[in-house]
Scaffold this motif. Structure first.
Motif, PDB file in Angstrom:
ATOM      1  N   VAL A  45      30.431  17.927  43.582  1.00 48.01           N
ATOM      2  CA  VAL A  45      31.660  18.211  42.835  1.00 48.01           C
ATOM      3  C   VAL A  45      31.434  19.365  41.865  1.00 48.01           C
ATOM      4  N   LEU A  46      30.302  19.340  41.161  1.00 48.92           N
ATOM      5  CA  LEU A  46      30.018  20.402  40.182  1.00 48.92           C
ATOM      6  C   LEU A  46      29.861  21.763  40.851  1.00 48.92           C
ATOM      7  N   ASP A  47      29.168  21.806  41.985  1.00 46.65           N
ATOM      8  CA  ASP A  47      29.004  23.083  42.686  1.00 46.65           C
ATOM      9  C   ASP A  47      30.344  23.610  43.196  1.00 46.65           C
ATOM     10  N   ALA A  48      31.201  22.704  43.666  1.00 44.99           N
ATOM     11  CA  ALA A  48      32.528  23.107  44.147  1.00 44.99           C
ATOM     12  C   ALA A  48      33.362  23.662  42.995  1.00 44.99           C
ATOM     13  N   LEU A  49      33.273  23.033  41.840  1.00 46.29           N
ATOM     14  CA  LEU A  49      34.035  23.504  40.682  1.00 46.29           C
ATOM     15  C   LEU A  49      33.475  24.819  40.145  1.00 46.29           C
ATOM     16  N   ARG A  50      32.161  24.962  40.196  1.00 46.46           N
ATOM     17  CA  ARG A  50      31.532  26.229  39.784  1.00 46.46           C
ATOM     18  C   ARG A  50      32.074  27.375  40.642  1.00 46.46           C
ATOM     19  N   GLU A  51      32.088  27.162  41.948  1.00 46.03           N
ATOM     20  CA  GLU A  51      32.580  28.182  42.877  1.00 46.03           C
ATOM     21  C   GLU A  51      34.051  28.486  42.619  1.00 46.03           C
ATOM     22  N   HIS A  52      34.823  27.434  42.352  1.00 47.18           N
ATOM     23  CA  HIS A  52      36.258  27.596  42.109  1.00 47.18           C
ATOM     24  C   HIS A  52      36.514  28.434  40.849  1.00 47.18           C
ATOM     25  N   VAL A  53      35.808  28.127  39.772  1.00 46.16           N
ATOM     26  CA  VAL A  53      36.000  28.875  38.518  1.00 46.16           C
ATOM     27  C   VAL A  53      35.600  30.338  38.703  1.00 46.16           C
ATOM     28  N   LEU A  54      34.470  30.566  39.359  1.00 45.13           N
ATOM     29  CA  LEU A  54      34.023  31.948  39.586  1.00 45.13           C
ATOM     30  C   LEU A  54      35.019  32.726  40.447  1.00 45.13           C
ATOM     31  N   ALA A  55      35.555  32.065  41.468  1.00 41.33           N
ATOM     32  CA  ALA A  55      36.455  32.750  42.413  1.00 41.33           C
ATOM     33  C   ALA A  55      37.847  32.980  41.837  1.00 41.33           C
ATOM     34  N   THR A  56      38.324  32.060  40.997  1.00 43.48           N
ATOM     35  CA  THR A  56      39.713  32.185  40.521  1.00 43.48           C
ATOM     36  C   THR A  56      39.826  32.801  39.134  1.00 43.48           C
ATOM     37  N   TRP A  57      38.913  32.455  38.238  1.00 45.93           N
ATOM     38  CA  TRP A  57      39.068  32.923  36.862  1.00 45.93           C
ATOM     39  C   TRP A  57      38.516  34.320  36.630  1.00 45.93           C
ATOM     40  N   LEU A  58      37.357  34.646  37.219  1.00 51.72           N
ATOM     41  CA  LEU A  58      36.754  35.963  36.960  1.00 51.72           C
ATOM     42  C   LEU A  58      37.695  37.128  37.285  1.00 51.72           C
ATOM     43  N   PRO A  59      38.409  37.104  38.438  1.00 53.88           N
ATOM     44  CA  PRO A  59      39.344  38.208  38.709  1.00 53.88           C
ATOM     45  C   PRO A  59      40.472  38.298  37.668  1.00 53.88           C
ATOM     46  N   ILE A  60      40.933  37.146  37.184  1.00 52.63           N
ATOM     47  CA  ILE A  60      41.988  37.146  36.158  1.00 52.63           C
ATOM     48  C   ILE A  60      41.457  37.769  34.874  1.00 52.63           C
ATOM     49  N   ALA A  61      40.245  37.349  34.477  1.00 48.67           N
ATOM     50  CA  ALA A  61      39.640  37.853  33.231  1.00 48.67           C
ATOM     51  C   ALA A  61      39.396  39.361  33.309  1.00 48.67           C
ATOM     52  N   ALA A  62      39.154  39.873  34.530  1.00 50.27           N
ATOM     53  CA  ALA A  62      38.867  41.301  34.700  1.00 50.27           C
ATOM     54  C   ALA A  62      40.138  42.145  34.807  1.00 50.27           C
ATOM     55  N   HIS A  63      41.301  41.495  34.877  1.00 56.09           N
ATOM     56  CA  HIS A  63      42.558  42.234  35.027  1.00 56.09           C
ATOM     57  C   HIS A  63      42.795  43.118  33.800  1.00 56.09           C
ATOM     58  N   PRO A  64      43.282  44.341  34.006  1.00 56.50           N
ATOM     59  CA  PRO A  64      43.492  45.268  32.878  1.00 56.50           C
ATOM     60  C   PRO A  64      44.416  44.715  31.784  1.00 56.50           C
ATOM     61  N   GLN A  65      45.367  43.846  32.163  1.00 53.87           N
ATOM     62  CA  GLN A  65      46.309  43.313  31.171  1.00 53.87           C
ATOM     63  C   GLN A  65      45.852  41.984  30.556  1.00 53.87           C
ATOM     64  N   SER A  66      44.648  41.554  30.900  1.00 55.72           N
ATOM     65  CA  SER A  66      44.172  40.237  30.457  1.00 55.72           C
ATOM     66  C   SER A  66      44.188  40.094  28.930  1.00 55.72           C
ATOM     67  N   ALA A  67      43.659  41.083  28.230  1.00 57.40           N
ATOM     68  CA  ALA A  67      43.585  41.005  26.759  1.00 57.40           C
ATOM     69  C   ALA A  67      44.982  40.986  26.145  1.00 57.40           C
ATOM     70  N   GLU A  68      45.875  41.828  26.678  1.00 51.23           N
ATOM     71  CA  GLU A  68      47.261  41.867  26.184  1.00 51.23           C
ATOM     72  C   GLU A  68      47.959  40.525  26.401  1.00 51.23           C
ATOM     73  N   PHE A  69      47.739  39.954  27.578  1.00 54.39           N
ATOM     74  CA  PHE A  69      48.350  38.676  27.927  1.00 54.39           C
ATOM     75  C   PHE A  69      47.858  37.581  26.974  1.00 54.39           C
ATOM     76  N   THR A  70      46.550  37.544  26.754  1.00 54.84           N
ATOM     77  CA  THR A  70      45.962  36.541  25.859  1.00 54.84           C
ATOM     78  C   THR A  70      46.518  36.688  24.451  1.00 54.84           C
ATOM     79  N   ARG A  71      46.644  37.934  24.005  1.00 57.31           N
ATOM     80  CA  ARG A  71      47.179  38.184  22.664  1.00 57.31           C
ATOM     81  C   ARG A  71      48.634  37.715  22.570  1.00 57.31           C
ATOM     82  N   LEU A  72      49.420  37.984  23.613  1.00 56.31           N
ATOM     83  CA  LEU A  72      50.820  37.547  23.648  1.00 56.31           C
ATOM     84  C   LEU A  72      50.911  36.028  23.487  1.00 56.31           C
ATOM     85  N   VAL A  73      50.099  35.310  24.240  1.00 56.14           N
ATOM     86  CA  VAL A  73      50.126  33.836  24.183  1.00 56.14           C
ATOM     87  C   VAL A  73      49.666  33.342  22.820  1.00 56.14           C
TER      88      VAL A  73
END
Length: 200
Positions: free
Chosen positions: A87-115
């Motif tokens: 379960v932990l390895d599956a979740l590790r893979e999921h977080v790396l695959a889904t969150w890292l691209p979002i965090a690298a998005h050019p608008q990520s900082a602006e979006f976080t600040r908006l929220v």
């Protein structure tokens, strides 16, 4: 012969939804969440206000347009993992695959600040976070055949969902995600003074 028609309709629906969400985010970032109306979003996306509400439950949902599928993806990461993967390895893979691209998005900082600077969005994000934690906790509990309110499963779900927030502030986000999952896998150890934090 009807399949292509259905697929085309679904694609059109998804494209309309995305156009509305994109228009909303653009306006929110330009003028601030509280200064933009649903009517203006509809006009910018070239749809009616009724169409906006057909795709989104309200104004907050326009900001978090990807969140509706997050619950399903979290549960699937656990329930549909390959045989032999923990379960932990599956979740590790999921977080790396889904969150890292979002965090690298050019608008990520602006979006976080908006929220973070909009109380209504911050409250909405917290409610969603709790819902995601509950969903993930239930999926983990099911895997081990224990009650849905099992404390160990609920705790793991919450820790996993905290990882993006913890890793966001590190220079090397991937290394930070890996480090936190290593802690969850192997147990917490006092930090080695010669080993700085991830990305340092």
């Amino acid at each position: 012969m009807t399949e292509p028609v259905v697929s085309r309709r679904e694609r059109k629906k998804a494209a309309t939804r995305q156009a509305i969400a994109d228009a909303a985010l653009r306006l929110f970032l330009e003028r601030g969440y509280d200064h933009v109306s649903i009517k203006e979003i509809a006009e910018t996306a070239d749809v009616s206000t009724a169409t906006v509400f057909k795709h989104f439950t309200g104004k907050e949902a326009l900001v978090f347009d990807q969140e509706e599928s997050t619950d399903a993806r979290l549960a699937a990461a656990v329930r549909e993992r390959p045989a032999g993967r923990s379960v932990l390895d599956a979740l590790r893979e999921h977080v790396l695959a889904t969150w890292l691209p979002i965090a690298a998005h050019p608008q990520s900082a602006e979006f976080t600040r908006l929220v973070n600077t909009t109380p209504a969005l911050r409250a909405y994000a917290e409610r969603m976070w709790t819902r995601h934690a509950d969903t993930l906790g239930v999926a983990i509990a099911d895997e081990y055949g224990v009650d849905h309110d099992d404390l160990a499963c609920a705790t793991l779900a919450r820790f996993v969902l905290e990882i993006p927030g913890l890793a966001q502030r590190q220079k090397d986000r991937r290394a930070a995600v890996e480090e936190v999952f290593d802690i969850l896998t192997n147990g917490w150890q006092p930090p080695d003074r010669h080993h700085g934090p991830a990305g340092a």
